[in-house]
Design a protein around this motif. Structure first.
Motif, PDB file in Angstrom:
ATOM      1  N   MET A  27       0.837  -1.191   0.000  1.00 12.62           N
ATOM      2  CA  MET A  27       0.000   0.000   0.000  1.00 12.62           C
ATOM      3  C   MET A  27       0.881   1.253   0.000  1.00 12.62           C
ATOM      4  N   SER A  28       1.802   1.359   0.976  1.00 14.30           N
ATOM      5  CA  SER A  28       2.612   2.582   1.100  1.00 14.30           C
ATOM      6  C   SER A  28       3.935   2.500   0.356  1.00 14.30           C
ATOM      7  N   GLY A  29       4.358   1.285  -0.005  1.00 13.29           N
ATOM      8  CA  GLY A  29       5.649   1.157  -0.681  1.00 13.29           C
ATOM      9  C   GLY A  29       6.809   0.919   0.281  1.00 13.29           C
TER      10      GLY A  29
ATOM     11  N   SER B 296       0.004  -8.989  -6.116  1.00 13.36           N
ATOM     12  CA  SER B 296      -0.131  -8.066  -7.249  1.00 13.36           C
ATOM     13  C   SER B 296       0.106  -6.624  -6.808  1.00 13.36           C
ATOM     14  N   SER B 297      -0.283  -6.298  -5.580  1.00 11.11           N
ATOM     15  CA  SER B 297      -0.019  -4.941  -5.067  1.00 11.11           C
ATOM     16  C   SER B 297       1.487  -4.703  -4.975  1.00 11.11           C
TER      17      SER B 297
ATOM     18  N   VAL C 151      -4.164  -5.488 -12.117  1.00 12.03           N
ATOM     19  CA  VAL C 151      -5.425  -5.382 -11.381  1.00 12.03           C
ATOM     20  C   VAL C 151      -5.292  -6.098 -10.031  1.00 12.03           C
ATOM     21  N   THR C 152      -5.692  -5.428  -8.959  1.00  8.72           N
ATOM     22  CA  THR C 152      -5.652  -6.047  -7.639  1.00  8.72           C
ATOM     23  C   THR C 152      -7.063  -6.162  -7.071  1.00  8.72           C
TER      24      THR C 152
ATOM     25  N   HIS D  33     -10.125 -13.661  -5.066  1.00 10.10           N
ATOM     26  CA  HIS D  33      -9.209 -14.258  -6.033  1.00 10.10           C
ATOM     27  C   HIS D  33      -9.202 -13.476  -7.334  1.00 10.10           C
ATOM     28  N   THR D  34      -8.168 -12.647  -7.541  1.00  7.32           N
ATOM     29  CA  THR D  34      -8.197 -11.808  -8.737  1.00  7.32           C
ATOM     30  C   THR D  34      -7.251 -12.280  -9.824  1.00  7.32           C
TER      31      THR D  34
END
Ligand SMILES: Nc1nc2c(ncn2[C@@H]2O[C@H](COP(=O)(O)OP(=O)(O)OP(=O)(O)O)[C@@H](O)[C@H]2O)c(=O)[nH]1
Ligand SMILES: [Mg+2]
Ligand SMILES: [Zn+2]
Length: 299
Positions: free
Chosen positions: A158-160, A186-187, A199-200, A211-212
């Protein structure tokens, strides 16, 4: 000067993804090519190096898979082997604080890495959720992995946070992100490659819920590095595993393996077992040993 178009009729490339019978191949000139494959080469997988050829109608077909360094193959629920990825150098085993870590799953990926002669890197994602969800047992499990020589990195998709350090470990290697659905593979891939726009889960939640990612995808990074994102699993069972290979997948067992009384010791009930002795002497973690026993029971 000729007017012919410069469409290559054959070449070499790397499989970047497959959908059913169709594969996408990245060619030497960095273009991507849709390919079919001969029936007997049906096991071509993400990460394979292949030769392709175009026929008169313009359809490209893979007609050779280069010899693999290794492949990650799991058993499907029907017990059939399925190759997820080929030619990998580093398994990035991703867990998160929510959904919670499953250490037996981490162990199984580590076993795979040991068998494949690939590196294993343990990544814990969602640092922002640690305070609320991490248990003392979880921290202990992580300490145990570090104690036997595995690197553990804490990151945030999220923040890296921690992503640069993770990125550095990928240089010159083919890396694959592995782990259960929703841990943020994926993120993390998006943090490494903001242009990929993968896509997440927060964008669509239909059907299978979280489940993406449905198929493995390979991306080329700088420094001769590649990164594969893979679909989340509920479970991972390495194929073709016997008791000896299982014990060898627990690297801290290896110094003891030749000292058991029986050469075919499964380190379960046998007398004069050096592994059980090492657990008693607190040289081997009782948690890892228990997970080994559980895995042994499930072979
Ligand atoms: N709180 C928090 N949420 C995160 C973080 N990283 C990712 N997420 C969220 O976790 C959810 C799952 O992320 P994905 O990246 O789709 O997970 P995945 O591992 O690729 O999942 P599959 O493709 O199903 O295997 C999404 O809602 C993300 O926004 C993080 O660092 N902190
Ligand atoms: Mg994903
Ligand atoms: Zn033994």
């Amino acid at each position: 000067m000729s007017n012919e178009t410069h469409v290559a009729t054959k070449g070499t490339g790397r499989v970047i993804t497959r959908f059913g019978a169709e594969l996408l191949v990245q060619c030497a000139d960095k273009t991507t090519l849709r390919c079919t494959t001969k029936r007997k080469l049906d096991n071509a997988a993400c990460g394979d190096w292949v030769d392709w050829q175009r026929n008169e109608t313009g359809t490209a077909r893979i007609d050779k898979i280069h010899k693999r360094k290794n492949d990650i193959t799991r058993l499907t629920y029907r017990g059939r082997p399925k190759t997820i990825a080929a030619n990998v150098d580093q398994l990035i085993i991703v867990s998160s604080w929510l959904p919670e870590p499953i250490w037996s799953l981490v162990d199984r990926y580590i076993i795979a890495a040991e068998r494949l002669n690939a590196e294993a890197l343990i990544v814990i994602n969602k640092t922002d959720l640690a305070e609320e969800y991490a248990t003392p047992e979880d921290w202990e499990a992580l300490k145990e992995y570090e104690h036997i020589g595995y690197r553990v990195l804490h990151v945030s998709g999220m923040s890296g946070e921690g992503i640069d350090e993770l990125h550095k470990t990928m240089s010159g290697k083919t890396n694959i992100l592995l782990g259960r659905s929703g841990v943020g593979k994926s993120s993390i891939a998006n943090q490494i490659m903001p242009d990929a726009e993968i896509v997440t889960a927060n964008i669509s939640t239909s059907g299978e819920g979280r489940h993406t990612t449905t198929t493995a995808n390979l991306y080329e990074l700088a420094d001769e590095a590649y990164l594969m994102d893979s679909p989340g699993v509920r479970d991972y069972v390495p194929d073709n595993l016997d008791a000896i290979q299982l014990a060898n997948g627990y690297r801290e067992f290896i110094p003891y393996l030749n000292s058991c009384r029986f050469s075919n010791c499964t380190h379960n009930h046998e007398p004069q077992c050096s592994i059980r002795q090492a657990v008693e002497d607190k040289e081997i973690s009782p948690n890892r040993y228990q997970r080994y026993l559980d895995a042994l029971n499930n072979l």
